[in-house]
Design a protein around this motif. Sequence first.
Motif, short mmCIF file in Angstrom:
data_model
loop_
_atom_site.label_atom_id
_atom_site.label_comp_id
_atom_site.label_asym_id
_atom_site.label_seq_id
_atom_site.Cartn_x
_atom_site.Cartn_y
_atom_site.Cartn_z
N GLY A 61 -35.13 10.60 -33.13
CA GLY A 61 -34.71 11.48 -32.03
C GLY A 61 -35.53 12.76 -31.96
O GLY A 61 -36.08 13.09 -30.90
N PRO A 62 -35.66 13.51 -33.07
CA PRO A 62 -36.48 14.72 -33.04
C PRO A 62 -37.96 14.43 -32.74
O PRO A 62 -38.63 15.23 -32.06
CB PRO A 62 -36.33 15.30 -34.45
CG PRO A 62 -34.98 14.82 -34.89
CD PRO A 62 -34.86 13.45 -34.30
N GLU B 14 -39.07 12.02 -30.79
CA GLU B 14 -39.11 11.78 -29.34
C GLU B 14 -38.99 13.08 -28.57
O GLU B 14 -39.70 13.30 -27.57
CB GLU B 14 -38.00 10.81 -28.93
CG GLU B 14 -38.23 9.41 -29.39
CD GLU B 14 -37.06 8.49 -29.11
OE1 GLU B 14 -37.31 7.30 -28.85
OE2 GLU B 14 -35.89 8.94 -29.15
N ASP B 15 -38.09 13.97 -29.00
CA ASP B 15 -37.93 15.26 -28.33
C ASP B 15 -39.23 16.07 -28.39
O ASP B 15 -39.64 16.68 -27.40
CB ASP B 15 -36.79 16.06 -28.96
CG ASP B 15 -35.43 15.42 -28.73
OD1 ASP B 15 -35.31 14.54 -27.85
OD2 ASP B 15 -34.48 15.79 -29.46
N ALA B 16 -39.87 16.08 -29.55
CA ALA B 16 -41.14 16.80 -29.69
C ALA B 16 -42.22 16.20 -28.81
O ALA B 16 -43.04 16.93 -28.23
CB ALA B 16 -41.58 16.80 -31.15
N VAL C 142 -41.72 14.67 -25.91
CA VAL C 142 -41.40 15.09 -24.55
C VAL C 142 -41.91 16.52 -24.31
O VAL C 142 -42.50 16.81 -23.27
CB VAL C 142 -39.88 15.00 -24.27
CG1 VAL C 142 -39.49 15.71 -22.99
CG2 VAL C 142 -39.44 13.54 -24.24
N GLU C 143 -41.72 17.40 -25.30
CA GLU C 143 -42.21 18.78 -25.17
C GLU C 143 -43.73 18.82 -25.09
O GLU C 143 -44.29 19.57 -24.29
CB GLU C 143 -41.73 19.62 -26.35
CG GLU C 143 -40.25 19.93 -26.31
CD GLU C 143 -39.78 20.70 -27.54
OE1 GLU C 143 -40.62 21.29 -28.25
OE2 GLU C 143 -38.56 20.71 -27.78
#
Length: 160
Positions: free
Chosen positions: A128-129, A131-133, A135-136
Amino acid sequence: MSTNSAAPAAVVERQRWMRALALAPTAALDAAWRRLEPKPDVQAIRGPETGLVMVRARVDAGGDRFNMGEATVSRATVRLHGAPLDADVVGTSYLLGTDLEHARLAAVFDGLLADAGLRERLLAEVVGPLEDAQVERDEARRVEARSTLVDFFTISREHA
């Protein structure tokens, strides 16, 4: 990469984490590995090693195939055993580039994610983290590219 809507849910889920692991910075995978306790024993089965793959394309996206060129790929396969795993598992990774440590760590996490007892925890704490990074990073690239956009327009004038 688009996923086949008819693919089993387990395949789609593995494609998700394999993408996150392949696109993640090596430092992020290393930090996640250092945080993991207890750590299983890791045995190299293949690699990590670097080689070339032929990239194929199609004329007009649907015509004849042709060899577009070669891409450098790193791969690794590892066997994990011991706590916290329920049983021995094998993890594999293939990623663009020559970062052998990245390939090794991605294979380790693929193996860890194959263990049903660890999967939910690792999806939440690692994938999850990552993937979030990603996206950023993607958004930052879009903003940077957008800032260089030049809007061309033509004014047609009639001369009498």
